[in-house]
Scaffold this motif. Structure first.
Motif, PDB file in Angstrom:
ATOM      1  N   ARG A 119      -3.794  14.510  11.407  1.00 35.45           N
ATOM      2  CA  ARG A 119      -3.889  13.144  10.707  1.00 35.45           C
ATOM      3  C   ARG A 119      -2.594  13.281   9.601  1.00 35.45           C
ATOM      4  NH1 ARG A 119      -8.492  10.222  10.553  1.00 35.45           N
ATOM      5  NH2 ARG A 119     -10.437  11.214  11.464  1.00 35.45           N
ATOM      6  N   VAL A 120      -1.648  12.164  10.032  1.00 32.19           N
ATOM      7  CA  VAL A 120      -0.622  12.156   9.321  1.00 32.19           C
ATOM      8  C   VAL A 120      -0.677  10.619   8.707  1.00 32.19           C
ATOM      9  CG1 VAL A 120       1.968  12.102   9.292  1.00 32.19           C
ATOM     10  CG2 VAL A 120       0.796  13.698  10.415  1.00 32.19           C
ATOM     11  N   CYS A 121      -0.317  10.230   7.584  1.00 35.72           N
ATOM     12  CA  CYS A 121      -0.094   9.085   7.093  1.00 35.72           C
ATOM     13  C   CYS A 121       1.152   8.566   7.486  1.00 35.72           C
ATOM     14  CB  CYS A 121      -0.553   8.974   5.466  1.00 35.72           C
ATOM     15  SG  CYS A 121      -0.624   7.352   4.874  1.00 35.72           S
ATOM     16  N   VAL A 122       1.175   7.261   7.971  1.00 39.84           N
ATOM     17  CA  VAL A 122       2.669   6.822   8.227  1.00 39.84           C
ATOM     18  C   VAL A 122       2.920   5.470   7.538  1.00 39.84           C
ATOM     19  CG1 VAL A 122       2.750   7.749  10.459  1.00 39.84           C
ATOM     20  CG2 VAL A 122       1.557   5.559  10.247  1.00 39.84           C
ATOM     21  N   LYS A 123       2.009   5.199   6.802  1.00 43.04           N
ATOM     22  CA  LYS A 123       2.036   3.732   6.066  1.00 43.04           C
ATOM     23  C   LYS A 123       1.291   3.806   4.785  1.00 43.04           C
ATOM     24  CE  LYS A 123       2.057  -1.201   6.158  1.00 43.04           C
ATOM     25  NZ  LYS A 123       1.335  -2.485   6.988  1.00 43.04           N
ATOM     26  N   TYR A 124       1.821   3.447   3.681  1.00 44.81           N
ATOM     27  CA  TYR A 124       1.271   3.731   2.349  1.00 44.81           C
ATOM     28  C   TYR A 124       1.282   2.062   1.728  1.00 44.81           C
ATOM     29  CZ  TYR A 124       1.726   8.887   2.727  1.00 44.81           C
ATOM     30  OH  TYR A 124       1.798  10.003   3.373  1.00 44.81           O
ATOM     31  N   LYS A 125       0.229   2.337   0.643  1.00 45.59           N
ATOM     32  CA  LYS A 125       0.417   0.876  -0.151  1.00 45.59           C
ATOM     33  C   LYS A 125      -0.302   1.169  -1.442  1.00 45.59           C
ATOM     34  CE  LYS A 125      -4.501  -0.229   1.014  1.00 45.59           C
ATOM     35  NZ  LYS A 125      -5.507  -1.265   1.651  1.00 45.59           N
ATOM     36  N   TRP A 126       0.185   0.060  -2.422  1.00 54.60           N
ATOM     37  CA  TRP A 126      -0.159   0.208  -3.822  1.00 54.60           C
ATOM     38  C   TRP A 126      -1.579  -0.344  -3.897  1.00 54.60           C
ATOM     39  CZ3 TRP A 126       1.942   3.072  -7.483  1.00 54.60           C
ATOM     40  CH2 TRP A 126       3.353   3.597  -7.509  1.00 54.60           C
ATOM     41  N   GLN A 127      -2.331   0.445  -4.618  1.00 52.83           N
ATOM     42  CA  GLN A 127      -3.805  -0.165  -4.781  1.00 52.83           C
ATOM     43  C   GLN A 127      -4.235  -0.098  -6.090  1.00 52.83           C
ATOM     44  OE1 GLN A 127      -6.995   0.697  -1.697  1.00 52.83           O
ATOM     45  NE2 GLN A 127      -7.842   1.955  -3.495  1.00 52.83           N
ATOM     46  N   GLY A 128      -4.942  -1.068  -6.720  1.00 53.21           N
ATOM     47  CA  GLY A 128      -5.539  -1.032  -7.993  1.00 53.21           C
ATOM     48  C   GLY A 128      -6.559   0.032  -8.334  1.00 53.21           C
ATOM     49  N   THR A 129      -6.576   0.719  -9.509  1.00 51.68           N
ATOM     50  CA  THR A 129      -7.409   1.627  -9.986  1.00 51.68           C
ATOM     51  C   THR A 129      -8.791   1.080 -10.619  1.00 51.68           C
ATOM     52  OG1 THR A 129      -6.219   2.045 -12.025  1.00 51.68           O
ATOM     53  CG2 THR A 129      -5.619   3.339  -9.968  1.00 51.68           C
ATOM     54  N   GLY A 130      -8.577  -0.035 -11.046  1.00 54.10           N
ATOM     55  CA  GLY A 130      -9.543  -0.550 -12.087  1.00 54.10           C
ATOM     56  C   GLY A 130      -9.290  -0.376 -13.404  1.00 54.10           C
ATOM     57  N   LEU A 131      -8.489   0.476 -14.004  1.00 50.80           N
ATOM     58  CA  LEU A 131      -8.091   0.965 -15.208  1.00 50.80           C
ATOM     59  C   LEU A 131      -6.673  -0.037 -15.617  1.00 50.80           C
ATOM     60  CD1 LEU A 131      -8.376   4.697 -15.045  1.00 50.80           C
ATOM     61  CD2 LEU A 131     -10.000   3.086 -15.966  1.00 50.80           C
ATOM     62  N   TYR A 132      -6.686  -0.022 -16.767  1.00 50.61           N
ATOM     63  CA  TYR A 132      -5.609  -0.894 -17.473  1.00 50.61           C
ATOM     64  C   TYR A 132      -4.917  -0.457 -18.603  1.00 50.61           C
ATOM     65  CZ  TYR A 132      -7.769  -4.436 -14.837  1.00 50.61           C
ATOM     66  OH  TYR A 132      -8.166  -5.442 -13.571  1.00 50.61           O
ATOM     67  N   ALA A 133      -3.640  -0.717 -18.677  1.00 53.24           N
ATOM     68  CA  ALA A 133      -2.592   0.011 -19.657  1.00 53.24           C
ATOM     69  C   ALA A 133      -1.821  -1.282 -20.422  1.00 53.24           C
ATOM     70  CB  ALA A 133      -1.601   0.957 -18.947  1.00 53.24           C
ATOM     71  N   LYS A 134      -1.154  -0.796 -21.447  1.00 52.55           N
ATOM     72  CA  LYS A 134      -0.198  -1.743 -22.165  1.00 52.55           C
ATOM     73  C   LYS A 134       1.065  -1.861 -21.253  1.00 52.55           C
ATOM     74  CE  LYS A 134      -1.913   0.329 -26.596  1.00 52.55           C
ATOM     75  NZ  LYS A 134      -1.575   1.107 -27.577  1.00 52.55           N
ATOM     76  N   PRO A 135       1.493  -3.017 -21.418  1.00 55.71           N
ATOM     77  CA  PRO A 135       2.594  -3.251 -20.135  1.00 55.71           C
ATOM     78  C   PRO A 135       3.861  -2.598 -20.512  1.00 55.71           C
ATOM     79  CG  PRO A 135       2.102  -5.144 -21.625  1.00 55.71           C
ATOM     80  CD  PRO A 135       1.109  -4.143 -21.769  1.00 55.71           C
ATOM     81  N   ASP A 136       4.235  -2.516 -21.767  1.00 49.56           N
ATOM     82  CA  ASP A 136       5.435  -1.805 -21.954  1.00 49.56           C
ATOM     83  C   ASP A 136       5.468  -0.223 -21.646  1.00 49.56           C
ATOM     84  OD1 ASP A 136       3.761  -1.403 -24.127  1.00 49.56           O
ATOM     85  OD2 ASP A 136       5.365  -1.031 -25.585  1.00 49.56           O
ATOM     86  N   ILE A 137       4.412   0.353 -21.970  1.00 47.72           N
ATOM     87  CA  ILE A 137       3.926   1.836 -21.933  1.00 47.72           C
ATOM     88  C   ILE A 137       3.981   1.960 -20.149  1.00 47.72           C
ATOM     89  CG2 ILE A 137       2.677   3.822 -22.278  1.00 47.72           C
ATOM     90  CD1 ILE A 137       3.935   2.519 -24.612  1.00 47.72           C
ATOM     91  N   TYR A 138       3.246   1.339 -19.489  1.00 46.54           N
ATOM     92  CA  TYR A 138       2.977   1.270 -18.071  1.00 46.54           C
ATOM     93  C   TYR A 138       4.503   1.275 -17.517  1.00 46.54           C
ATOM     94  CZ  TYR A 138       1.397   0.765 -13.150  1.00 46.54           C
ATOM     95  OH  TYR A 138       1.120   0.817 -12.072  1.00 46.54           O
TER      96      TYR A 138
END
Length: 336
Positions: A119-138
């Motif tokens: 099994r080899v991943c050939v395509k990736y994507k960004w997905q939300g974790t349901g956790l949040y952060a301060k925008p400047d730190i992130y």
């Protein structure tokens, strides 16, 4: 497949394990301690205590971890997630969701009998974790992520040509476990909205962006311990080694250290003041099916423990717990 895709696959292969382990029950529910003393950042007993303390104080010159090391990215990511879990009520309306890279499409290989053999991943994507952060730190963390992606092939080649690759990979597993333990305790030791945390986060961001820190004048207790020259008089080295090995064993993946089993301790070399430069001792541990024996070698620098080498990976320097080193420098292991 073009070079950019190869780079992405390589960087994701190494980064995904660091991003993925903190949303799987390693952090408990939000119970930040609002009663602790937060006049300074409390790092007592933490695996990466020195790093946190030097970031907080803005003493970047003492930090051994580089801003483009995976170790730094791993610490940064897990701190953001721990804050998102335990301190979410202190996030403002402009909070941003923490994203992670996951596999979006696999290539599956089959043999002549129809069995899956790869099994080899050939395509990736960004997905939300349901956790949040301060925008400047992130956003500062994402700058580091982008630089890692751009340097993916160079990082990969360094890893595969490393003559101690196996030892270093095991070492990273230990660090991940130590970091997970840290993040369980971090917001018990420190209040989410304290001045110490605000200072820590600002300097964490500045370290990531290669900017001048906000410096505190007071020296770190870890720096003082390292420069102390070590304690005077006779010391209980058996107790010292027992404590240091027991602390390291908290991050072991398989074996379990037998507390109090230090034996055969010998000081291999001393400095002009009669203080150890190198000592070695045996210890016992419990494995999957039986008990075993191992040895540890401890190298001292400026009179205090600096590196620990274990029998199974004798080329890997394990940094001793900075709190124990500080206690040793304050003569708390004295025989007198």
């Amino acid at each position: 497949m073009n070079i950019s895709k190869i780079k992405l696959k390589i960087i994701v292969f190494f980064v995904m394990p660091f991003f993925a382990f903190s949303n799987s029950g390693l952090f408990t529910s939000e119970k930040a301690n609002d009663k602790v003393d937060n006049s300074e950042l409390n790092t007592d007993g933490l695996y990466f205590a020195e790093f946190y303390d030097y970031i907080y104080r803005g003493h970047f010159e003492n930090i051994k971890i580089k801003r483009l090391d995976y170790e730094f990215l791993m610490i940064y990511e897990q701190y953001l997630r721990a804050f998102g879990v335990k301190c979410s009520k202190y996030l403002l309306v402009n909070k941003v969701e923490i994203m992670e890279i996951v596999c979006d499409q696999e290539e599956i290989g089959y043999n002549a009998y129809g069995d899956v053999i790869s099994r080899v991943c050939v395509k990736y994507k960004w997905q939300g974790t349901g956790l949040y952060a301060k925008p400047d730190i992130y956003n500062a963390k994402m700058k580091i992520v982008e630089m890692h992606k751009a340097n993916g092939i160079d990082i990969f080649l360094k890893m595969v040509t490393d003559p101690n690759a196996m030892g270093n990979s095991i070492d990273m597993l230990h660090k991940r476990k130590g970091l997970a333990n840290d993040m369980e305790k971090f917001f018990i030791l420190n209040q989410c909205n304290s001045k110490a945390i605000i200072q820590f986060e600002e300097n964490l961001k500045r370290f990531a962006l290669n900017k001048t820190p906000i410096r505190l004048k007071k020296k770190s207790k870890y720096t003082i311990a390292k420069n102390s020259g070590g304690p005077k008089g006779q010391q209980n080295y058996n107790k010292l080694v027992d404590d240091l090995v027991a602390d390291q064993a908290k991050t072991w993946a398989f074996n379990r250290y037998t507390k109090g089993s230090i034996s055969g301790l010998r000081i291999e070399s001393k400095n002009s003041e009669g203080k150890p430069i190198s000592l070695r001792a045996n210890y016992k541990f419990r494995g999957f099916s039986n008990n075993g024996k191992g040895w540890v070698k401890i190298i001292f620098k400026n009179g205090v423990p600096d590196c620990m080498y274990f029998f199974d990976f004798p080329s890997n320097c394990k940094k001793p717990n900075s709190g124990i080193v500080t206690s040793y420098s304050l003569e708390k292991y004295s025989n007198q």
